[in-house]
Design a protein around this motif. Structure first.
Motif, mmCIF file in Angstrom:
data_model
loop_
_atom_site.group_PDB
_atom_site.id
_atom_site.type_symbol
_atom_site.label_atom_id
_atom_site.label_comp_id
_atom_site.label_asym_id
_atom_site.label_seq_id
_atom_site.Cartn_x
_atom_site.Cartn_y
_atom_site.Cartn_z
ATOM 1 N N SER A 1 -54.945 -8.865 -125.729
ATOM 2 C CA SER A 1 -55.464 -10.246 -125.693
ATOM 3 C C SER A 1 -56.013 -10.639 -127.058
ATOM 4 C CB SER A 1 -56.582 -10.383 -124.659
ATOM 5 O OG SER A 1 -56.133 -10.088 -123.373
ATOM 6 N N ARG A 2 -56.739 -9.705 -127.681
ATOM 7 C CA ARG A 2 -57.364 -9.981 -128.981
ATOM 8 C C ARG A 2 -56.311 -10.264 -130.055
ATOM 9 N NH1 ARG A 2 -58.154 -7.270 -133.522
ATOM 10 N NH2 ARG A 2 -57.275 -5.327 -132.700
ATOM 11 N N GLN B 1 -57.463 -5.877 -123.072
ATOM 12 C CA GLN B 1 -58.397 -6.561 -123.978
ATOM 13 C C GLN B 1 -57.909 -6.505 -125.424
ATOM 14 O OE1 GLN B 1 -62.240 -4.831 -123.156
ATOM 15 N NE2 GLN B 1 -62.331 -5.728 -121.112
#
Length: 270
Positions: free
Chosen positions: A175-176, A172
């Protein structure tokens, strides 16, 4: 604050006689070092920065010509050191920044006491006598996917690169920071990195190099660490960790942070 410092969000933390520069790889920013920094604060001066093109930098400053080769980034590193009047440092470079540090050290070996290269590669493409991990067709498909739907590409690439499922915090996080990049800049940077070939330069690197690598890494086959070891011009040492993925400092900090700290503190035995 100087122009370079401002453009690249330079932060100076900690105190101590030893300066450590932490340089992140493609698709991340300085936050990728969040597990390492607390361990260095007490006895080191830490320099953090974002490479141009990272989502945290102003895209208006991104010069597509300057950053069409890794030399542009290497000159940025030297400019930061000059602006901060750093006489010598330990340079920790992840992914493409491992090679960027090597280029910078060829220009100014006096500024670097050692390079710690995490998941670094001088060449991603396979050739007759070299295994980099990718065929040109693989890269063409990757670039096409980035160009056609960047958000979808990020969602697919992040778990592959990190080596985890979409639920993991590390995936995550990657991805950010990946999605924070402007798509056209991300594509340009990816093309510059994946099409680059800096094998010719390795023999000119005389600064001691500590090569750290995951056992399994989508972007960098484990044989690349041995290739670096064999071809670097100065002393080098290799440590292959029992980790998976291209961002082990994010996905397996419990394993990786002690390894990095050990390489920071201990020199290669002569």
């Amino acid at each position: 604050m100087g122009i370079v410092e401002e453009a690249q969000n330079v932060k100076i933390l900690g105190s101590g006689n030893q300066t450590i520069v932490l340089a992140h790889g493609f698709g991340t920013d300085q936050s990728v070092w969040k597990h390492l920094v607390p361990h260095l604060l007490d006895d080191h001066r830490i320099i953090l920065f974002d490479t141009m093109g990272a989502g945290t930098t102003n895209p208006d400053y991104f010069d597509f010509d300057r950053y069409s080769t890794l030399e542009g980034y290497a000159y940025d590193v030297l400019a930061i050191l000059e602006e901060l009047q750093v006489q010598s440092c330990i340079y920790v470079g992840h992914s493409v920044s491992a090679v960027i540090g090597a280029i910078a050290s060829v220009n100014r070996p006096d500024l670097f006491t050692k390079l710690i290269m995490i998941s670094g590669s001088p060449r991603y493409l396979n050739e007759v006598d070299y295994y980099g991990g990718f065929e040109q067709e693989d890269l063409n498909q990757l670039f096409e996917a980035m160009a056609s739907n960047y958000k979808a590409w990020c969602s697919g690439f992040a778990p592959l690169a990190v080596g985890g499922d979409m639920e993991s915090v590390a995936v995550q996080e990657f991805s950010r920071t990946l999605f924070n990049m402007r798509p056209d800049i991300a594509l340009s940077v990816a093309q510059t990195i994946f099409q680059s070939d800096y094998r010719y330069m390795l023999g000119h690197v005389t600064v001691p190099c500590h090569i750290i690598q995951s056992m399994k890494d989508l972007a960098v086959p484990v044989v690349v660490s041995e290739y670096l070891h064999q071809h670097l011009g100065g002393q080098s040492i290799v440590e292959v960790m029992s980790t998976e993925g291209h961002l082990p400092q994010l996905s397996s900090p419990d394993v990786v942070i002690p390894v990095i700290l050990r390489h920071i503190r201990h020199n290669i035995a002569t």
